[in-house]
Write an enzyme that holds these catalytic residues in place. Sequence first.
Site, short mmCIF file in Angstrom:
data_model
loop_
_atom_site.label_atom_id
_atom_site.label_comp_id
_atom_site.label_asym_id
_atom_site.label_seq_id
_atom_site.Cartn_x
_atom_site.Cartn_y
_atom_site.Cartn_z
N ASN A 189 186.90 -9.93 -65.53
CA ASN A 189 186.66 -9.77 -64.42
C ASN A 189 184.80 -10.46 -64.65
OD1 ASN A 189 185.05 -9.69 -60.99
ND2 ASN A 189 185.85 -7.78 -61.16
N LYS B 239 182.63 -11.58 -62.26
CA LYS B 239 181.82 -11.17 -60.88
C LYS B 239 181.22 -12.56 -61.28
CE LYS B 239 182.18 -6.47 -62.36
NZ LYS B 239 181.29 -5.30 -62.36
N HIS C 235 188.12 -3.68 -54.82
CA HIS C 235 186.55 -3.59 -56.25
C HIS C 235 185.72 -2.61 -55.68
CE1 HIS C 235 183.60 -3.89 -59.42
NE2 HIS C 235 184.57 -4.71 -60.06
N GLU D 236 182.48 -3.00 -56.07
CA GLU D 236 181.37 -3.66 -55.35
C GLU D 236 181.80 -3.93 -53.94
OE1 GLU D 236 180.98 -5.62 -58.69
OE2 GLU D 236 180.77 -4.08 -59.82
N GLU E 101 189.05 2.30 -62.03
CA GLU E 101 187.65 2.12 -62.39
C GLU E 101 186.80 3.08 -61.92
OE1 GLU E 101 187.65 -2.31 -63.35
OE2 GLU E 101 187.05 -2.04 -61.15
N GLY F 246 179.75 -0.83 -65.08
CA GLY F 246 178.03 -1.37 -65.68
C GLY F 246 176.82 -0.56 -66.05
N SER G 134 183.09 -0.25 -68.20
CA SER G 134 182.19 0.05 -69.75
C SER G 134 183.65 -0.44 -70.64
CB SER G 134 181.20 0.93 -70.14
OG SER G 134 180.68 0.75 -69.07
N GLY H 117 184.28 -6.12 -67.04
CA GLY H 117 183.57 -6.54 -66.66
C GLY H 117 182.31 -7.23 -67.57
N GLY H 118 181.44 -6.42 -67.67
CA GLY H 118 179.79 -7.50 -68.96
C GLY H 118 181.01 -7.70 -70.30
P1 13P Z 1 181.89 -3.48 -66.86
O1 13P Z 1 182.80 -3.95 -67.90
O2 13P Z 1 181.13 -4.16 -67.09
O3 13P Z 1 181.88 -1.96 -66.57
O4 13P Z 1 182.73 -3.72 -65.21
C1 13P Z 1 183.83 -3.62 -65.08
C2 13P Z 1 184.64 -3.68 -63.65
O5 13P Z 1 183.21 -3.86 -62.25
C3 13P Z 1 185.37 -4.40 -63.84
O6 13P Z 1 185.97 -4.71 -62.42
#
Ligand code: 13P
Length: 251
Positions: A10, A12, A95, A97, A167, A173, A213, A234-235
């Site tokens: 993802n 983002k 998600h 967010e 998640e 993050g 993470s 994510g990251g």
């Molecule tokens: P991180 O891997 O950056 O923690 O993000 C996870 C995420 O929100 C994937 O949708």
Amino acid sequence: MSRSYYIAGNWKMHNTRAQSAELAQALVTELKDGKHKYLVAPTFSSIETVSAIVEGTNIRLGAQNCAAEEQGAHTGEVSVLQLKDLGVQTIILGHSERRHTYKEDDVLINKKVKLALKHGFEVILCIGELLEEREAGKVEEVCERQTVKGLEGVDASDLGNVVIAYEPVWAIGTGKTATPEDAEVVHAFVRKVIACLYGDNAASKMIIQYGGSVKADNAAQLMAMENIDGALVGGASLKVDTFVPIAKFKS
Ligand code: 13P
């Protein structure tokens, strides 16, 4: 157990079209012999660029959200019809967010889930508790509610196009991953919720990804757990060097 691993990136709100193209191109090369199922979900403005690169490869194309309506006066929204036109195959919905920063509730998310499924998309439905909900002992209550309400009215025949991503919000993050054991407890619970809704057979086939993470050094331990069937990253999905080792983790 016939479930295969599903590793998704993802991206983002990161990357210009040029940066997205570079990353997608490198992933196509690096993952062409990969054994698992893969997806990248670029930001809306990069979808068309990435679509041309991943088309016909073993990497699926995802979007990070969609509107709850097919079309109309919805300033700033993007419709399933437009995503289909770009070659999108999968839509990430619910998600954290979207839930917490943009205040999407279970009713809205459920509407989007049903609309996306109606148009033949695969849906990754994200669920997960806030830190204060975990501390208040409400992990199961929150995950059950988000799963049940997110899937309300979804026919069993569409379930093959549904993936759940657990998640925990406090792990996103932050560098704080849930331990494989803690995550496994929730994954097993969510599978039980699916079994109550759709039966044991459907539950045993449901892919449940973990997100929060995920890194190269914890991916294999997480996915070694019986009920963890992949990762929503994510990251670490933003760089080839950090995503490829996760995508090619040794099972
Ligand atoms: P991180 O891997 O950056 O923690 O993000 C996870 C995420 O929100 C994937 O949708």
